[in-house]
Structures are given as structure tokens and as C-alpha cells.
Design an enzyme around this catalytic site. Structure first.
Site, mmCIF file in Angstrom:
data_model
loop_
_atom_site.group_PDB
_atom_site.id
_atom_site.type_symbol
_atom_site.label_atom_id
_atom_site.label_comp_id
_atom_site.label_asym_id
_atom_site.label_seq_id
_atom_site.Cartn_x
_atom_site.Cartn_y
_atom_site.Cartn_z
ATOM 1 N N LYS A 198 0.926 -1.156 0.105
ATOM 2 C CA LYS A 198 0.093 -0.003 -0.065
ATOM 3 C C LYS A 198 0.782 1.294 0.063
ATOM 4 C CE LYS A 198 -1.136 2.500 3.183
ATOM 5 N NZ LYS A 198 -1.912 2.998 4.516
ATOM 6 N N ASP A 221 -6.472 1.009 1.619
ATOM 7 C CA ASP A 221 -6.332 1.014 3.072
ATOM 8 C C ASP A 221 -7.614 0.464 3.433
ATOM 9 O OD1 ASP A 221 -8.156 2.979 2.343
ATOM 10 O OD2 ASP A 221 -7.141 4.502 3.572
#
Length: 213
Positions: free
Chosen positions: A124, A142
Site C-alpha cells: 500500500k 487502505d
């Protein structure tokens, strides 16, 4: 299996986001690729607001891996102590500074694999840096995207990588530079985990969550 929006509906979702916010930006404060990388590492399990408060003084003095490495873990802690997991994050940040200098000439690399070789940098974080700094068509997933994208009908999956791959396959390339910003902001301020603002949501007529089976 939950319903998915059609290709036409996904384009309509993206166009509505675009109309309301044509040029969305990260809410993290940063000066250069290195400070963004550090800010994203610090943002794990923390709010952007708390990270920005902590990095205001830090980045004014230590905006390169060479400068930050001189702080060491103990010197970095006072700047970031207000953020959760600050000891582990301090270790990761000093470690990534060292590796950036040793392996990348002090420059933040431009590939996901190289970014993920840095301490504290997962998929991420790497995707955020690639998207925000270099406008790469990546999809950082997320907790907000993991929660809202299947709910809205934009993606399938129960893990960040599954949702990421589903979004990459379904969202047209022309929207990819901004899509993750739109979705994060939507999850933060409209489609919230507690008391989502469904009644006034501009996607309400499209969202599969509102459909009756």
C-alpha cells in the site's frame, strides 16, 4: 457474492467524483518523494492530521535520508512520539534511510518492488508513493477502500490485494490517477464506518448497498 456495478455505472461513479473534486490531493503534507515516503510510513494506524502535526518540524529540518539518518532512532522519536507505534516506525524510518543511501544513491526508487525492499514499506505504501509522486496508475487499498469498495459495488474481495486487483481490472485507466484519492476521501467523510451519510450520498442511487435483492 455481492452485486457489482456495471462498467457504465462505474464510469458514472467516477464522473460524479470528478465533477465534485477534479484534482484531489493527498491530505498528507510532504516536500519531496522522501518526505512523502516517510509520511506514509508514519500514517499506518494513524490519522493524516496527526502525522502532519508531527512532521511539520521534522521535515523543516530533516528532508533527506542523509539528514534524517543523522538523527538516529533515539533522535527521531521525540518528533513522532505523538503518533502510534512510534518506536517501530522510528526503527523502520532510520532503516529505510540507510538502505536508500546504500542501495539507491539517496533517491526514492520508482518501482514497487524496490520500494517494498525498504524497511516498513508494504504494498500500500509503495502504491501511494508511485501514485502521488509519479502519477502511476496504482490503487493503494487502505482500510477505507477495503470497506467501501465492495459495499458500493466497485470491487470484489476481502483482502487489500484482492480489492486492489478488482479495482485495477474494473476502473478505466483515465480515472486511475485520482480514483484512490476520491475513494479514500469518500470513506473518510461520507461512507464512514460509523454512521455513514447514506441519506445525502451523491452515489446513493448507484450504490449496491442500497439495492433490494
Amino acid at each position: 457474492m455481492k452485486q457489482l456495478l456495471s462498467e457504465t455505472e462505474i464510469i458514472e461513479v467516477m464522473e460524479r467524483f470528478k465533477a465534485r473534486n477534479p484534482n484531489p490531493k493527498s491530505e498528507l503534507s510532504w516536500k519531496n518523494p522522501f518526505t512523502l515516503l516517510v509520511a506514509v510510513v508514519l500514517s499506518a494506524q494513524a490519522t493524516d492530521k496527526s502525522v502532519n502535526a508531527a512532521t511539520k518540524d521534522l521535515f523543516s529540518q530533516y528532508d533527506s535520508p542523509e539528514k534524517m539518518l543523522l538523527l538516529g532512532e533515539a533522535g527521531l522519536v521525540p518528533y513522532i512520539k505523538s503518533i502510534g507505534l512510534y518506536r517501530a516506525k522510528s526503527k523502520h524510518i532510520i532503516g529505510l534511510c540507510d538502505k536508500l543511501i546504500r542501495d539507491f544513491g539517496g533517491e526514492v526508487p520508482r518501482s514497487r518492488e524496490e520500494l517494498m525492499s525498504l524497511p516498513g514499506v508494504g504494498r500500500k505504501t509503495a502504491n501511494v508513493v508511485l501514485n502521488v509522486v509519479w502519477n502511476e496508475p496504482t490503487m493503494p487499498v487502505d482500510t477505507h477502500l477495503l470497506r467501501i469498495c465492495p459495499k458500493i459495488g466497485l470491487a470484489q474481495g476481502t483482502t487489500p490485494e484482492a480489492v486492489e486487483q478488482s479495482l485495477l481490472a474494473r476502473i478505466p485507466l483515465e480515472y486511475m490517477n485520482h480514483a484512490h484519492h476520491w475513494l479514500i476521501l469518500h470513506g473518510r467523510y461520507v461512507c464512514t464506518a460509523r454512521n455513514p451519510k447514506c441519506a445525502g450520498c451523491f452515489l446513493g442511487d448507484l450504490c449496491v448497498h442500497n439495492r433490494v435483492d
